[in-house]
Write a protein that holds these residues in place. Structure first.
Motif, short mmCIF file in Angstrom:
data_model
loop_
_atom_site.label_atom_id
_atom_site.label_comp_id
_atom_site.label_asym_id
_atom_site.label_seq_id
_atom_site.Cartn_x
_atom_site.Cartn_y
_atom_site.Cartn_z
N PHE A 192 0.82 -1.21 0.00
CA PHE A 192 0.00 0.00 0.00
C PHE A 192 0.85 1.27 0.00
O PHE A 192 0.44 2.31 0.50
CB PHE A 192 -0.97 -0.02 1.19
N TYR A 193 2.07 1.16 -0.55
CA TYR A 193 2.94 2.29 -0.88
C TYR A 193 3.57 2.96 0.34
O TYR A 193 4.74 3.31 0.32
CB TYR A 193 2.23 3.35 -1.73
N ASN A 194 2.78 3.20 1.41
CA ASN A 194 3.29 3.86 2.63
C ASN A 194 3.95 5.20 2.33
O ASN A 194 5.00 5.53 2.88
CB ASN A 194 4.28 2.94 3.37
N LEU A 195 3.33 5.96 1.46
CA LEU A 195 3.81 7.32 1.17
C LEU A 195 3.21 8.30 2.16
O LEU A 195 2.09 8.13 2.63
CB LEU A 195 3.45 7.72 -0.25
N MET A 196 3.95 9.36 2.45
CA MET A 196 3.44 10.43 3.31
C MET A 196 2.56 11.35 2.47
O MET A 196 3.04 11.97 1.50
CB MET A 196 4.60 11.22 3.91
N PRO A 197 1.28 11.48 2.80
CA PRO A 197 0.36 12.24 1.93
C PRO A 197 0.67 13.72 1.85
O PRO A 197 0.28 14.37 0.88
CB PRO A 197 -1.01 11.98 2.55
N VAL A 198 1.35 14.27 2.87
CA VAL A 198 1.61 15.71 2.88
C VAL A 198 2.92 16.06 2.20
O VAL A 198 3.29 17.23 2.12
CB VAL A 198 1.63 16.24 4.33
N LEU A 199 3.62 15.05 1.67
CA LEU A 199 4.90 15.28 1.00
C LEU A 199 4.76 15.01 -0.49
O LEU A 199 3.98 14.15 -0.91
CB LEU A 199 5.99 14.37 1.57
N THR A 200 5.51 15.73 -1.30
CA THR A 200 5.54 15.49 -2.73
C THR A 200 6.26 14.18 -3.02
O THR A 200 6.90 13.58 -2.13
CB THR A 200 6.27 16.61 -3.47
N GLU B 70 6.86 16.97 -8.27
CA GLU B 70 6.17 17.90 -7.37
C GLU B 70 4.73 17.49 -7.09
O GLU B 70 3.99 18.22 -6.44
CB GLU B 70 6.21 19.32 -7.95
N HIS B 71 4.32 16.32 -7.57
CA HIS B 71 2.96 15.84 -7.34
C HIS B 71 2.86 15.17 -5.96
O HIS B 71 3.79 14.51 -5.51
CB HIS B 71 2.55 14.84 -8.42
N TYR B 72 1.71 15.35 -5.33
CA TYR B 72 1.42 14.67 -4.06
C TYR B 72 0.81 13.30 -4.36
O TYR B 72 0.28 13.07 -5.45
CB TYR B 72 0.48 15.53 -3.22
N PRO B 73 0.88 12.37 -3.39
CA PRO B 73 0.35 11.03 -3.64
C PRO B 73 -1.07 10.99 -4.18
O PRO B 73 -1.38 10.20 -5.07
CB PRO B 73 0.46 10.35 -2.27
N ASN B 74 -1.95 11.87 -3.66
CA ASN B 74 -3.34 11.83 -4.13
C ASN B 74 -3.51 12.38 -5.54
O ASN B 74 -4.61 12.33 -6.10
CB ASN B 74 -4.26 12.56 -3.15
N GLU B 75 -2.43 12.88 -6.12
CA GLU B 75 -2.45 13.35 -7.50
C GLU B 75 -1.86 12.32 -8.46
O GLU B 75 -1.72 12.59 -9.65
CB GLU B 75 -1.66 14.67 -7.61
N LEU B 76 -1.53 11.15 -7.92
CA LEU B 76 -0.90 10.09 -8.71
C LEU B 76 -1.78 8.85 -8.74
O LEU B 76 -2.54 8.59 -7.80
CB LEU B 76 0.47 9.71 -8.11
N SER B 77 -1.68 8.07 -9.81
CA SER B 77 -2.38 6.79 -9.88
C SER B 77 -1.72 5.79 -8.94
O SER B 77 -0.62 6.02 -8.43
CB SER B 77 -2.35 6.26 -11.31
N GLY B 78 -2.40 4.65 -8.72
CA GLY B 78 -1.82 3.62 -7.87
C GLY B 78 -0.48 3.13 -8.40
O GLY B 78 0.49 2.96 -7.64
N GLY B 79 -0.39 2.92 -9.72
CA GLY B 79 0.88 2.48 -10.30
C GLY B 79 1.97 3.52 -10.13
O GLY B 79 3.14 3.18 -9.86
N GLN B 80 1.62 4.81 -10.28
CA GLN B 80 2.61 5.87 -10.09
C GLN B 80 3.05 5.96 -8.64
O GLN B 80 4.24 6.17 -8.35
CB GLN B 80 2.03 7.20 -10.57
N GLN B 81 2.11 5.78 -7.71
CA GLN B 81 2.48 5.80 -6.30
C GLN B 81 3.45 4.65 -5.98
O GLN B 81 4.40 4.82 -5.21
CB GLN B 81 1.23 5.69 -5.43
N GLN B 82 3.20 3.49 -6.58
CA GLN B 82 4.12 2.37 -6.33
C GLN B 82 5.49 2.64 -6.95
O GLN B 82 6.51 2.25 -6.39
CB GLN B 82 3.53 1.07 -6.88
N ARG B 83 5.53 3.35 -8.06
CA ARG B 83 6.81 3.74 -8.64
C ARG B 83 7.57 4.69 -7.71
O ARG B 83 8.79 4.62 -7.57
CB ARG B 83 6.61 4.39 -10.01
N VAL B 84 6.84 5.61 -7.08
CA VAL B 84 7.47 6.49 -6.09
C VAL B 84 8.04 5.64 -4.95
O VAL B 84 9.16 5.87 -4.49
CB VAL B 84 6.47 7.52 -5.55
#
Length: 240
Positions: free
Chosen positions: A96-104, A141-155
């Motif tokens: 589930f990526y575990n990205l920080m939503p408030v960070l780019t 410069e995109h935030y996680p909620n501006e990315l698709s699931g596949g893009q978030q996993q790439r991050v």
């Protein structure tokens, strides 16, 4: 341990205490993983595969046995030593990526470098390079909620790679993705393994994902099956 083995797992068992009862999760696990290999761990829910992955990554400790990663018995490290070791040697990819939503995207990838001595400019350069490697140079410069699931996993993969670890461990990296996005993530893991020589250990329920690995091991009730070589992959000689 074989000279070619990146990981040597020796008689590892893991149990958890529930009241007055010991609940076994892994039972006398003993095998090697070669440097530069791509191994898939499969098994039903509750079989112990994620527990084994966490032990290999130094996130958890075995109840008994030893885990040598490039000659270091991580089971014997102190908590501080283990944290330093993980930061330098392990890249972890979560379902589930575990990205920080408030960070780019750039700031998320930069996070592991905050534990290093690199200056701000160097951290940014390393993070940008990692995002370029996964095809997201235009999304820094995109935030996680501006990315698709596949893009978030790439991050998340870029974050795992930014410290240039020898070992990448992935826990169901395609489990939350559609088939197209999952295929793109698996293609990326193929490249990391084949072109960069990263040793990859991946937990998956998906037989299509497992087919990308050089070899497959199944866990059932905490016990490990014999090694299955994938004839469609280009295998590294796996000891043990």
């Amino acid at each position: 341990m074989s000279a070619e083995a990146a990981i040597a797992i020796r008689h590892v068992s893991k149990h958890y205490r529930r009241g007055h009862q010991d609940i076994p999760v892994l039972v006398d696990i003993d095998f090697d993983i070669a440097a530069g290999d791509f191994l898939a761990l499969m098994g039903p829910s509750g079989s112990g595969k994620s527990t084994l992955l966490n032990l290999i990554a130094g996130i958890d400790r075995p109840s008994s046995g030893s885990i040598l990663v490039n000659g270091v018995d991580i089971a014997r490290l102190s908590e501080a030593e283990l944290a330093d070791w993980r930061a330098s040697h392990i890249g972890f990819i979560f379902q589930f990526y575990n990205l920080m939503p408030v960070l780019t995207a750039l700031e998320n990838v930069e996070l592991p470098l905050m534990l290093t001595r690199l200056g701000r400019r160097e951290r940014r350069e390393h993070a940008q390079l990692a995002l370029e490697m996964v095809g997201l140079a235009d999304r820094v410069e995109h935030y996680p909620n501006e990315l698709s699931g596949g893009q978030q996993q790439r991050v998340a993969i870029a974050r795992a790679l930014v410290t240039d670890p020898e070992l990448v461990v992935a826990d169901e990296p395609t489990g939350d993705l559609d088939r197209k996005s999952a295929g793109e993530i698996l293609d990326l893991l193929d490249r990391l393994n084949g072109e960069l020589g990263k040793t990859i250990v991946m937990v998956t329920h998906d037989a299509r994902a497992a087919e990308r690995a050089h070899a497959i091991r199944h866990l059932e009730k905490g016990e490990l099956s014999a090694l299955q070589i994938n004839p469609r992959a280009t295998p590294v000689a796996t000891p043990g």
